[in-house]
Enzyme design. Structure first.
Site, short mmCIF file in Angstrom:
data_model
loop_
_atom_site.label_atom_id
_atom_site.label_comp_id
_atom_site.label_asym_id
_atom_site.label_seq_id
_atom_site.Cartn_x
_atom_site.Cartn_y
_atom_site.Cartn_z
N VAL A 164 73.44 68.02 82.27
CA VAL A 164 73.85 68.40 83.63
C VAL A 164 75.14 67.68 84.00
O VAL A 164 75.25 66.46 83.89
CB VAL A 164 72.74 68.07 84.65
CG1 VAL A 164 73.21 68.39 86.07
CG2 VAL A 164 71.48 68.85 84.32
N GLU B 85 59.60 42.08 71.75
CA GLU B 85 59.10 42.80 70.57
C GLU B 85 60.15 42.87 69.47
O GLU B 85 59.83 42.75 68.28
CB GLU B 85 58.65 44.21 70.98
CG GLU B 85 57.38 44.21 71.81
CD GLU B 85 57.07 45.56 72.43
OE1 GLU B 85 58.02 46.36 72.60
OE2 GLU B 85 55.90 45.83 72.72
N GLY C 41 62.07 62.67 79.64
CA GLY C 41 61.44 61.40 79.29
C GLY C 41 60.02 61.34 79.81
O GLY C 41 59.41 62.36 80.18
N PHE C 42 59.46 60.14 79.88
CA PHE C 42 58.09 59.97 80.34
C PHE C 42 57.88 60.54 81.74
O PHE C 42 56.92 61.25 82.01
CB PHE C 42 57.69 58.49 80.33
CG PHE C 42 57.45 57.94 78.95
CD1 PHE C 42 56.38 58.38 78.19
CD2 PHE C 42 58.29 56.99 78.41
CE1 PHE C 42 56.15 57.88 76.92
CE2 PHE C 42 58.08 56.48 77.14
CZ PHE C 42 57.00 56.93 76.39
N GLY C 43 58.81 60.19 82.66
CA GLY C 43 58.68 60.65 84.03
C GLY C 43 58.76 62.15 84.17
O GLY C 43 57.92 62.78 84.82
N GLY D 229 65.68 65.79 82.89
CA GLY D 229 65.20 64.67 82.07
C GLY D 229 63.85 64.96 81.44
O GLY D 229 62.89 65.31 82.14
#
Length: 207
Positions: free
Chosen positions: A85, A176, A19-21, A17
């Site tokens: 994966v 938003e 992403g942010f993490g 991954g």
């Protein structure tokens, strides 16, 4: 086929991954005594907080997508591989994607989340999710197509149905998105669709 990553005696940390993490964790290992490999099905990182602006035409998709390789450019012990994966072999400490395999010493799964419909079959069938750039673009296209179709409909009830928007979920993204749609209703749509009565457009935020 074993993917060619530089041989090393250091422990290998594989992160699924980008992403942010996944990116933030990889950065924490920069210049540490480990080898890090990020695997993601996309070669770009998505800045998800602004995804609603892509869906409402305020931003182009390229504005919130950034190449992962560019993020990792000067981090010599961190590598990136493109792929989705399909299998994790915990006993052999190996992941598989496509015809390729990659061994690891430590594995981190940071592949993000799927849209949660909370068991609501109506949402599963009718709603459009917004968890990726492609889904945001699909939502943008649907919104604009609905307004184009509204111009061709004489039945007032169906016409309003094409103009109404229901947002399921009043978290940050839902709020938003509702606000951005309100701006479109007030400032953009009256100029683009002067034949339509925008006073009949309703934006419902359901939580």
């Amino acid at each position: 086929m074993l993917i060619e990553i530089p041989n090393t005696k250091k422990a290998r940390v594989v992160i699924i991954g980008g992403g942010f993490g996944g990116i933030q964790l990889a950065k924490m290992f920069q210049n540490k005594d480990v080898q890090v490999v990020i695997v993601d099905k996309n070669n770009y990182h998505t800045f998800q907080p602004l995804m609603y602006q892509v869906a409402t035409s305020a931003l182009e998709a390229e504005s919130i997508a950034y190449p992962i390789r560019k993020i990792l450019k000067k981090k010599k012990n961190i590598f990136f591989r493109l792929g989705e994966v399909t299998h994790i072999d915990a006993e052999k400490k190996m992941i598989e994607f496509g015809n390729d395999t990659l061994e690891y010493d430590y594995l981190v799964i940071a592949s993000g989340a799927k849209t949660n419909y909370f068991g609501n079959e109506g949402l599963t069938i009718s709603a459009m999710p917004m968890k990726s750039i492609l889904e945001s673009l699909d939502l943008r296209t649907m919104l604009l197509q609905n307004f184009e179709h509204a111009l061709l409909i004489n039945n007032e009830r169906k016409k309003q149905g094409m103009m109404n928007v229901v947002i399921a979920g009043a978290g940050p993204t839902g709020v938003e998105l509702a606000g951005a749609l309100g701006e479109l209703k007030r400032s953009v749509f009256p100029k683009d669709y002067p034949e339509l009565d925008l006073g009949k457009m309703n934006i419902y935020l359901v939580q």
